[in-house]
Design an enzyme around this catalytic site. Structure first.
Site, mmCIF file in Angstrom:
data_model
loop_
_atom_site.group_PDB
_atom_site.id
_atom_site.type_symbol
_atom_site.label_atom_id
_atom_site.label_comp_id
_atom_site.label_asym_id
_atom_site.label_seq_id
_atom_site.Cartn_x
_atom_site.Cartn_y
_atom_site.Cartn_z
ATOM 1 N N LYS A 180 0.851 -1.192 0.000
ATOM 2 C CA LYS A 180 0.000 0.000 0.000
ATOM 3 C C LYS A 180 0.887 1.243 0.000
ATOM 4 O O LYS A 180 1.539 1.547 0.995
ATOM 5 C CB LYS A 180 -0.905 0.048 1.242
ATOM 6 C CG LYS A 180 -1.988 1.117 1.084
ATOM 7 C CD LYS A 180 -2.529 1.627 2.394
ATOM 8 C CE LYS A 180 -1.684 2.699 3.037
ATOM 9 N NZ LYS A 180 -1.561 3.961 2.264
ATOM 10 N N CYS A 289 13.809 10.705 6.828
ATOM 11 C CA CYS A 289 13.851 10.203 8.210
ATOM 12 C C CYS A 289 15.255 10.352 8.777
ATOM 13 O O CYS A 289 15.417 10.522 9.978
ATOM 14 C CB CYS A 289 13.419 8.756 8.226
ATOM 15 S SG CYS A 289 14.293 7.757 7.004
ATOM 16 N N GLU A 390 10.370 15.301 15.560
ATOM 17 C CA GLU A 390 10.702 15.264 14.142
ATOM 18 C C GLU A 390 9.870 16.317 13.398
ATOM 19 O O GLU A 390 8.646 16.261 13.410
ATOM 20 C CB GLU A 390 10.403 13.875 13.581
ATOM 21 C CG GLU A 390 10.864 13.703 12.155
ATOM 22 C CD GLU A 390 10.509 12.327 11.592
ATOM 23 O OE1 GLU A 390 9.374 11.875 11.805
ATOM 24 O OE2 GLU A 390 11.376 11.734 10.934
HETATM 25 P P1 NAD Z 1 2.610 8.082 8.125
HETATM 26 O O1 NAD Z 1 2.895 7.220 9.292
HETATM 27 O O2 NAD Z 1 1.572 9.118 8.234
HETATM 28 O O3 NAD Z 1 2.157 7.191 6.876
HETATM 29 C C1 NAD Z 1 2.982 6.163 6.364
HETATM 30 C C2 NAD Z 1 2.101 5.151 5.665
HETATM 31 O O4 NAD Z 1 1.258 4.541 6.646
HETATM 32 C C3 NAD Z 1 1.170 5.734 4.599
HETATM 33 O O5 NAD Z 1 1.071 4.829 3.523
HETATM 34 C C4 NAD Z 1 -0.153 5.841 5.337
HETATM 35 O O6 NAD Z 1 -1.263 5.757 4.476
HETATM 36 C C5 NAD Z 1 -0.090 4.606 6.224
HETATM 37 N N1 NAD Z 1 -0.940 4.655 7.416
HETATM 38 C C6 NAD Z 1 -1.393 5.746 8.077
HETATM 39 N N2 NAD Z 1 -2.182 5.352 9.121
HETATM 40 C C7 NAD Z 1 -2.199 4.006 9.101
HETATM 41 C C8 NAD Z 1 -2.810 3.028 9.936
HETATM 42 N N3 NAD Z 1 -3.582 3.348 10.975
HETATM 43 N N4 NAD Z 1 -2.595 1.734 9.658
HETATM 44 C C9 NAD Z 1 -1.812 1.371 8.612
HETATM 45 N N5 NAD Z 1 -1.214 2.252 7.790
HETATM 46 C C10 NAD Z 1 -1.404 3.551 8.035
HETATM 47 O O7 NAD Z 1 4.001 8.655 7.663
HETATM 48 P P2 NAD Z 1 4.265 9.676 6.479
HETATM 49 O O8 NAD Z 1 3.843 11.018 6.965
HETATM 50 O O9 NAD Z 1 3.722 9.130 5.204
HETATM 51 O O10 NAD Z 1 5.862 9.608 6.338
HETATM 52 C C11 NAD Z 1 6.706 10.402 7.079
HETATM 53 C C12 NAD Z 1 7.250 9.613 8.246
HETATM 54 O O11 NAD Z 1 7.912 8.443 7.760
HETATM 55 C C13 NAD Z 1 8.275 10.374 9.037
HETATM 56 O O12 NAD Z 1 8.071 10.165 10.406
HETATM 57 C C14 NAD Z 1 9.585 9.724 8.604
HETATM 58 O O13 NAD Z 1 10.634 9.840 9.510
HETATM 59 C C15 NAD Z 1 9.173 8.320 8.420
HETATM 60 N N6 NAD Z 1 10.129 7.623 7.574
HETATM 61 C C16 NAD Z 1 10.945 6.667 8.118
HETATM 62 C C17 NAD Z 1 11.904 6.030 7.325
HETATM 63 C C18 NAD Z 1 12.832 4.991 7.874
HETATM 64 O O14 NAD Z 1 13.381 4.225 7.085
HETATM 65 N N7 NAD Z 1 13.043 4.904 9.171
HETATM 66 C C19 NAD Z 1 12.014 6.383 5.990
HETATM 67 C C20 NAD Z 1 11.178 7.376 5.486
HETATM 68 C C21 NAD Z 1 10.225 7.972 6.277
#
Ligand code: NAD
Length: 496
Positions: A180, A289, A390
């Site tokens: 997804k 991230c 963050e």
């Molecule tokens: P997010 O957590 O809002 O969303 C990430 C994904 O999860 C999206 O596809 C979203 O639709 C899905 N999602 C949201 N709620 C959900 C739920 N209840 N159940 C299942 N899936 C759900 O994050 P974002 O805003 O898209 O991305 C930014 C974040 O990602 C930042 O915190 C960043 O640090 C982190 N990130 C981490 C890494 C890493 O490798 N550690 C890499 C890139 C980004």
């Protein structure tokens, strides 16, 4: 097929090897972050679509697991070659949908995506089990078996590249996938699905279900027929994933947020540190991230460093991501732009001095409708929210330190533990400090250098498990121990 600026979009769900409509007939609007205009809309996957995708993956699993590993690798190589044939189209699509400057998409996103698929194509038939020393007459060997049906959920900051991080090892190891993508930026992942079909992956091995997180994502994380969930996203959502996974105790891999410390010692090569620190925070508008979002400066060089760093930040060319001269594009969504701007206010309220930026660019007027933000530099104390939380934007906090001890203490003073860096010409200090930073990755005299062969992931609030490297093949396989008695004269324990 819908198109904008000559770029075509795939907009339907990819399930069982076919592009299909969502069962509910609803859609998700995809917006251009450069000007807020509507790019297209894609079909929305609901729970019932996720069920279909999981069923397709389940049906394909036995055949894919039993496909010779070298053949799985060949298909990954073929996919990499196919992306390379469409190199410019992918770079433009990613820039258009996410706001990444096209020069970054060409230099990093697309080449790294290709490299990742090739890395796992090569690794598919090279991760083997082992034989355990056992008593005479017994053969004890350990096999690595695919986990099964894997749910993968990706964020919006590097959608194409993260798809390769997730699909590469999962497929190489013999798993079937339901992925997804983020509802904000589904276009490059859906385009990739077209190439996956073209190169001949069997139907059902890969399924792509664009949908909202709290609907499709949540359902996938809860799904009783999914054996694992691999998630990249925020720490808050990561906690929800863990709770959702409890029903069938599925394996969970979490790549979460970060608050990277980037330490500059007084013996550092300053020009390199200044340039590298700008890349660490301003590349991809700070939406990384592993961004070096906390600059820790030795008090002896702080003033000089800051003057030169601010001059460099002020000269960054902010603009249309499709313009090859652009160095910083818009943030990916309006909501996120507002969130980062709110942190500028928080910094002011906390008494932190905003040294540069802190607002949307006034010029040029062409950017007014987009989600742009100026490079922002603020002073912060360790207790401040902007030091601890963050921000995920072109926003860096500055804190000074007196000695190595204090630098390490400050670096480790948040709940996160993803990436960090340090700049020094003292070899002993480089190794000492690298060892003491609590993080999954540390860069010395560089920042954010990521190789397909090295594990990527964090500790603490940054999650657990590793993407990339051979380590990721272990994340997507279970160890199975098999003991064979090949000497019939050895009696069983019973009736000795
Ligand atoms: P997010 O957590 O809002 O969303 C990430 C994904 O999860 C999206 O596809 C979203 O639709 C899905 N999602 C949201 N709620 C959900 C739920 N209840 N159940 C299942 N899936 C759900 O994050 P974002 O805003 O898209 O991305 C930014 C974040 O990602 C930042 O915190 C960043 O640090 C982190 N990130 C981490 C890494 C890493 O490798 N550690 C890499 C890139 C980004």
């Amino acid at each position: 097929m819908p198109a904008t600026k000559g770029i075509t979009f795939a907009t339907r769900l990819f399930i069982g090897g076919e592009f299909v409509d969502g069962a509910a007939g609803t859609s998700i609007e995809v917006v251009n972050p450069h000007d807020g205009s509507r790019l297209t809309e894609v079909a929305e996957a609901r729970e019932i679509d996720v069920d279909r995708a999981v069923a397709a993956a389940r049906a394909a699993f036995a055949g894919w697991r039993d496909t010779p590993a070298a053949e799985r690798g060949r298909l990954l190589f073929a996919l990499a070659d196919r992306i390379e044939q469409h190199f410019d189209a992918f770079a433009e699509l990613e820039a258009l949908d996410t706001g990444h400057p096209i020069r970054d998409a060409r230099f990093l996103d697309v080449p790294r995506t290709i490299a990742n698929f090739r890395y796992y194509g090569g690794l598919a038939d090279k991760v083997s089990g082992r034989q355990v020393p056992a008593e005479p007459g017994f053969l004890n060997y350990v096999k690595r078996e695919p986990v099964g049906v894997v749910g993968q959920i990706t964020p919006w900051n590097f959608p194409l590249m993260f798809t390769s991080w997730k699909l590469g090892p999962a497929l190489a190891a013999g798993n079937c996938v339901v992925l997804k993508p983020s509802e904000l930026v589904p276009l490059s992942t859906l385009r990739l699905a077209e190439l996956i079909a073209e190169v001949g992956f069997p139907p059902g091995v890969v399924n792509i279900v664009p949908g909202y997180g709290h609907v499709a994502g949540q359902h996938l994380a809860e799904h009783p027929q999914a054996d694992k969930i691999a998630f990249t996203g925020s720490t808050a959502t990561g906690r929800r994933i863990v709770a959702a996974s409890a029903g069938n105790l599925k394996r969970v891999q979490l790549e979460l947020g970060g608050k990277g410390a980037n330490i500059v010692f007084d013996d550092a090569n300053l020009p390199a540190a200044i340039n590298g620190s700008a890349f660490a925070i301003f590349h991809n508008q700070g939406q990384a991230c592993i961004a070096g979002s906390r600059l820790l400066l030795h008090e002896r060089i702080a003033q000089e460093f800051l003057e030169r760093f601010m001059a460099l930040a002020a000269s960054i060319r902010v603009g249309d991501p499709l313009d090859p001269r652009t160095e910083m594009g818009p943030l990916t969504s309006k909501l996120h732009q507002e969130r980062v701007l709110a942190y500028c206010d928080i910094a002011r309220q906390e008494g932190g001095e905003v040294l540069l930026g802190g607002c949307v660019p006034a010029e040029p007027a062409a950017l007014a409708r987009g989600y742009y933000l100026q490079p922002t530099i603020v002073r912060a104390k360790p207790g401040d929210r902007v030091f601890q939380e963050e921000v995920f934007g072109p926003f860096v906090s500055i804190t000074t330190f007196r000695d190595e001890e204090e630098a390490v203490r400050l670096a480790n003073a948040t709940d996160y533990g993803l990436g960090g860096g340090l700049w020094t010409t003292d070899l002993g200090r480089a190794h000492r400090v690298a060892e003491r930073i609590r993080a999954g990755m540390v860069w010395v005299n560089c920042y954010k250098r990521v190789n397909p062969g090295a594990p990527f992931g964090g500790v603490g609030g940054s999650g657990y498990g590793r993407d990339l490297g051979v380590e990721s093949m272990y994340e997507y396989t279970d160890a199975k121990s098999i003991v064979v008695n090949y000497d019939a004269r050895i009696p069983p324990y019973y009736r000795r």
